[in-house]
Design a protein around this motif. Structure first.
Motif, short mmCIF file in Angstrom:
data_model
loop_
_atom_site.label_atom_id
_atom_site.label_comp_id
_atom_site.label_asym_id
_atom_site.label_seq_id
_atom_site.Cartn_x
_atom_site.Cartn_y
_atom_site.Cartn_z
N UNK A 1 -14.73 6.67 -25.11
CA UNK A 1 -16.14 6.66 -25.01
C UNK A 1 -16.74 7.86 -25.58
N UNK A 2 -16.00 9.01 -25.89
CA UNK A 2 -16.34 10.02 -26.63
C UNK A 2 -16.45 9.73 -28.36
N UNK A 3 -15.51 9.21 -28.35
CA UNK A 3 -15.30 8.76 -30.04
C UNK A 3 -16.32 7.70 -30.32
N UNK A 4 -16.40 6.66 -29.51
CA UNK A 4 -17.33 5.59 -29.73
C UNK A 4 -18.80 6.08 -29.81
N UNK A 5 -19.00 7.33 -28.88
CA UNK A 5 -20.25 7.79 -28.87
C UNK A 5 -20.57 8.63 -30.30
N UNK A 6 -19.64 9.23 -30.70
CA UNK A 6 -19.63 9.92 -31.88
C UNK A 6 -19.69 8.81 -33.02
N UNK A 7 -18.99 7.87 -33.00
CA UNK A 7 -19.30 6.62 -34.23
C UNK A 7 -20.67 6.13 -34.16
N UNK A 8 -21.21 5.72 -33.03
CA UNK A 8 -22.47 5.33 -32.74
C UNK A 8 -23.55 6.21 -33.54
N UNK A 9 -23.25 7.59 -33.13
CA UNK A 9 -24.21 8.74 -33.66
C UNK A 9 -24.32 8.56 -35.34
N UNK A 10 -22.87 8.59 -35.66
CA UNK A 10 -22.70 8.55 -37.42
C UNK A 10 -23.36 7.10 -38.02
N UNK A 11 -23.35 6.07 -37.01
CA UNK A 11 -23.77 4.72 -37.71
C UNK A 11 -25.27 4.71 -37.60
N UNK A 12 -25.74 5.39 -36.58
CA UNK A 12 -27.26 5.53 -36.53
C UNK A 12 -27.72 6.31 -37.72
#
Length: 260
Positions: free
Chosen positions: A85-96
């Protein structure tokens, strides 16, 4: 005569006593047997209770161990899930952030495309006039080419690379030449990078060099025409590359000024 009945009675009493003692002994044995059976039954019942308690205890222990295993597995799963979940949150932030940057980039793409197109067309128009129609078609958009700016820029980059490659090549091809006077004729063209552009008729009796300064073809003498023929053979891989003594289509200052 009087003693015999007495003896008989006495014997009868004795027999009665003996029978009575035997009966009493038999009752005691029965009582003892009954008590033994009751004791055995009590012992069996107690053993059964102990066994049942042992079974319940073992079941409880097994259940406890199972719950402990499931708890450990759940904790491990929760830890792994938390990491994901932490990795996905970070990925979503980078994607944004990338999407925000992409939006800005897309807004700038049409201007970049137009600038690249204008520069390439200007370069081709001011360059030696070899394969001009083909080169302009590579740059100017058509109905068959993609309309999106990103795809168009990719095509323009390919065209730019092709233009850069022209400066490092010796090339030859057959084509038609229209001079100011006379009808179009079939000739052999020779291009040496971006510094020399020549033609030669199939019989070798006429030839010319494109003079960029005047924007016209200039006739070549017999010696220069032989050099053009050598250059055509080199371009066709019929001869080993060698130094060609030919006049140049451009002057040195023009070449240094940006025509690579």
């Amino acid at each position: 005569m009087l003693k015999r009945p007495f003896f008989a009675l006495h014997g009868g009493w004795l027999a009665g006593v003996l029978v009575s003692g035997t009966l009493m002994a038999s009752d005691e044995t029965v009582d003892q047997a009954a008590q033994s059976v009751e004791a055995q039954q009590a012992q069996s019942a107690l053993q059964q209770q102990i066994d049942e308690a042992d079974d319940a205890t073992r079941s409880a222990i097994e259940e406890l161990r199972r719950l402990e295993r499931e708890t450990r597995q759940m904790e491990a799963s929760n830890a792994a899930l938390s990491g994901r979940l932490a990795s996905e949150a970070e990925r979503q932030q980078r994607l944004g952030q990338a999407l925000d940057t992409l939006s800005d980039t897309r807004a700038a793409l049409p201007a970049v495309e137009q600038d690249m197109t204008e520069q390439l067309i200007s370069w081709i128009e001011s360059d030696l006039p070899f394969l001009k129609a083909e080169r302009l078609a590579r740059v100017q958009p058509t109905e068959q080419q993609p309309s999106e700016s990103a795809a168009r820029i990719a095509n323009l980059l390919e065209a730019w690379r092709a233009e850069l490659a022209y400066g490092r090549e010796v090339d030859s091809w057959r084509g038609r030449l229209q001079l100011a006077e006379g009808n179009p004729r079939e000739v052999e063209y020779l291009r040496i990078g971006r510094i020399g552009f020549y033609y030669l008729t199939p019989d070798g009796r006429e030839g010319g060099m494109w003079d960029k300064a005047s924007g016209e073809w200039q006739a070549l003498d017999e010696s220069a025409r032989r050099e053009v023929r050598n250059g055509l053979r080199i371009a066709d891989d019929q001869r080993t590359p060698e130094l060609l003594r030919l006049p140049l289509s451009i002057i040195a200052n023009d070449h240094a000024g940006g025509q690579q």
